[in-house]
Design an enzyme around this catalytic site. Structure first.
Site, PDB file in Angstrom:
ATOM      1  N   GLY A 108       0.820  -1.196   0.000  1.00  0.00           N
ATOM      2  CA  GLY A 108       0.000   0.000   0.000  1.00  0.00           C
ATOM      3  C   GLY A 108       0.860   1.255   0.000  1.00  0.00           C
ATOM      4  N   GLY A 113       1.321  -5.222   1.155  1.00  0.00           N
ATOM      5  CA  GLY A 113       0.074  -5.516   0.474  1.00  0.00           C
ATOM      6  C   GLY A 113       0.274  -6.200  -0.864  1.00  0.00           C
ATOM      7  N   GLU A 172       6.122  -4.606   8.009  1.00  0.00           N
ATOM      8  CA  GLU A 172       5.333  -3.563   8.679  1.00  0.00           C
ATOM      9  C   GLU A 172       5.814  -3.203  10.080  1.00  0.00           C
ATOM     10  OE1 GLU A 172       2.940  -4.978   5.319  1.00  0.00           O
ATOM     11  OE2 GLU A 172       4.140  -5.955   6.860  1.00  0.00           O
TER      12      GLU A 172
END
Length: 350
Positions: free
Chosen positions: A84, A120, A143
């Site tokens: 993302g 993502g 992340e």
């Protein structure tokens, strides 16, 4: 004809451009629809517009009797998708609806995971029915490095790997294409992606697709890079808490443990605790429930401010000196983590 796999390959041309946008392109080749993630300067990271384009196109393809297969790939040659777009964040509820759509799509989706496949992007790839990597593919869910937790369905596909999945979720370790095959992140591995791509475009059915994929899959692939570390991974990352994981790593003098300790020491302590609990909970959840859990804890996690600080330190100001709060694992209380998991659990797939 060109002989690429077992039978003559019919050379055809694109006969329909289904849709164009600045971030995604959709075309049809025979019975194969293609989705091109088209933000190469951003390593094809998806923003809100791309998410909406992919959802809308999959809805259309679901109803189209002239389409038997879908092939997804990234533009530019460097990345399938880097995840993302954290500069232009979209709506996580909508993003997870996209991932659910990919995972449950009634027709086969094959993702060509060439180059960078992270965050993502790893979700888009791993949630597809068929996934292909090359020796140069690079997979990771990084992340925790920016104060967040692995999402995009990683709560599901990492938790299925037990202690190995926990290790990958917490450390964000990068793995190459052959390792992704050993771990089940991809179904196929090839050194001839362009020829494979041409072959896929000639397929008329799922059976032909599998035949094509298998024909480009080598009889032998490189050994799993971390094979010698599996016992240490199990010993350390099976611990019931982040504090105990840290302590078990600290008690070992292996090169693996020393490197893992250094990696975790740079992460947000509370993000690590959130990721750890998420992975444990997800082991008993199905895919849809995992996506719901990810959305449930997203808002409270963002509200902690760790994600914003991680982005500042690593991607904006690039001082590589995030000021995490709390600053140590000892300061993270069960109540703090409980509060994150008390978020809105109303997310639903499309």
């Amino acid at each position: 004809v060109v002989m690429l796999f077992a039978r003559p390959l019919r050379l055809t041309r694109i006969f329909a451009i289904r849709a164009l946008s600045s971030v995604a392109e959709f075309a049809q080749h025979g019975r194969v629809a293609t989705i091109l993630l088209n933000r190469p300067k951003a390593l094809n990271s998806y923003n809100h517009e791309m998410v909406e384009c992919v959802i809308g196109q999959l809805d259309e393809l679901e109803r189209d009797d002239g389409v038997s297969l879908v092939m997804m790939e990234g533009a530019g040659g460097k990345a399938f998708c880097a995840g993302g777009d954290i500069v232009n964040l979209g709506n996580m509820d909508r993003e997870n609806q996209m991932h659910h759509r990919v995972k449950t799509f009634s027709k086969p989706i094959v993702s060509l995971g060439a180059g960078i496949v992270m965050g993502g992007g790893m979700g888009l790839c791993c949630n597809s029915r068929y996934r292909v990597a090359t020796p140069r593919s690079l997979f990771a869910m990084p992340e925790t490095k920016i104060g967040f937790y692995p999402d995009a369905g990683a709560t599901y596909f990492l938790s299925q790997l037990g202690d190995v999945g926990m290790w990958l979720a917490l450390t964000g370790t990068r793995i190459r294409g052959a390792d992704a095959l050993h771990l089940g992140f991809v179904t196929h591995f090839t050194e001839q992606m362009e020829d494979l791509r041409a072959g896929i475009l000639e397929c008329q059915s799922e059976g032909e697709l599998v035949e094509c994929l298998d024909s480009f899959h080598p009889t032998t692939v490189p050994d799993f890079t971390f094979q010698s570390d599996l016992l240490e991974i199990s010993k350390c990352f099976s611990a019931p808490s982040m504090l105990e994981i840290r302590d078990r790593l600290a008690a070992s003098d292996s090169e693996f443990a020393v490197n893992a300790s250094k990696t975790l020491a740079a992460m947000s302590p509370i993000a690590l605790c959130i990721a750890h609990r998420t992975q444990l909970l997800s082991r008993s959840l199905n895919f849809t429930e995992c996506l719901r859990l990810e959305c449930q804890i997203a808002g409270p996690t963002f509200a902690l401010g760790e994600f914003a600080e991680g982005v500042r330190a690593l991607l904006v100001e690039k001082d590589n000196n995030p000021r995490w709060n709390p600053g140590t694992l000892e300061e993270v209380t069960e109540e703090m983590v409980d509060a994150v998991f008390a978020g809105d659990a109303s997310w639903q797939p499309l």
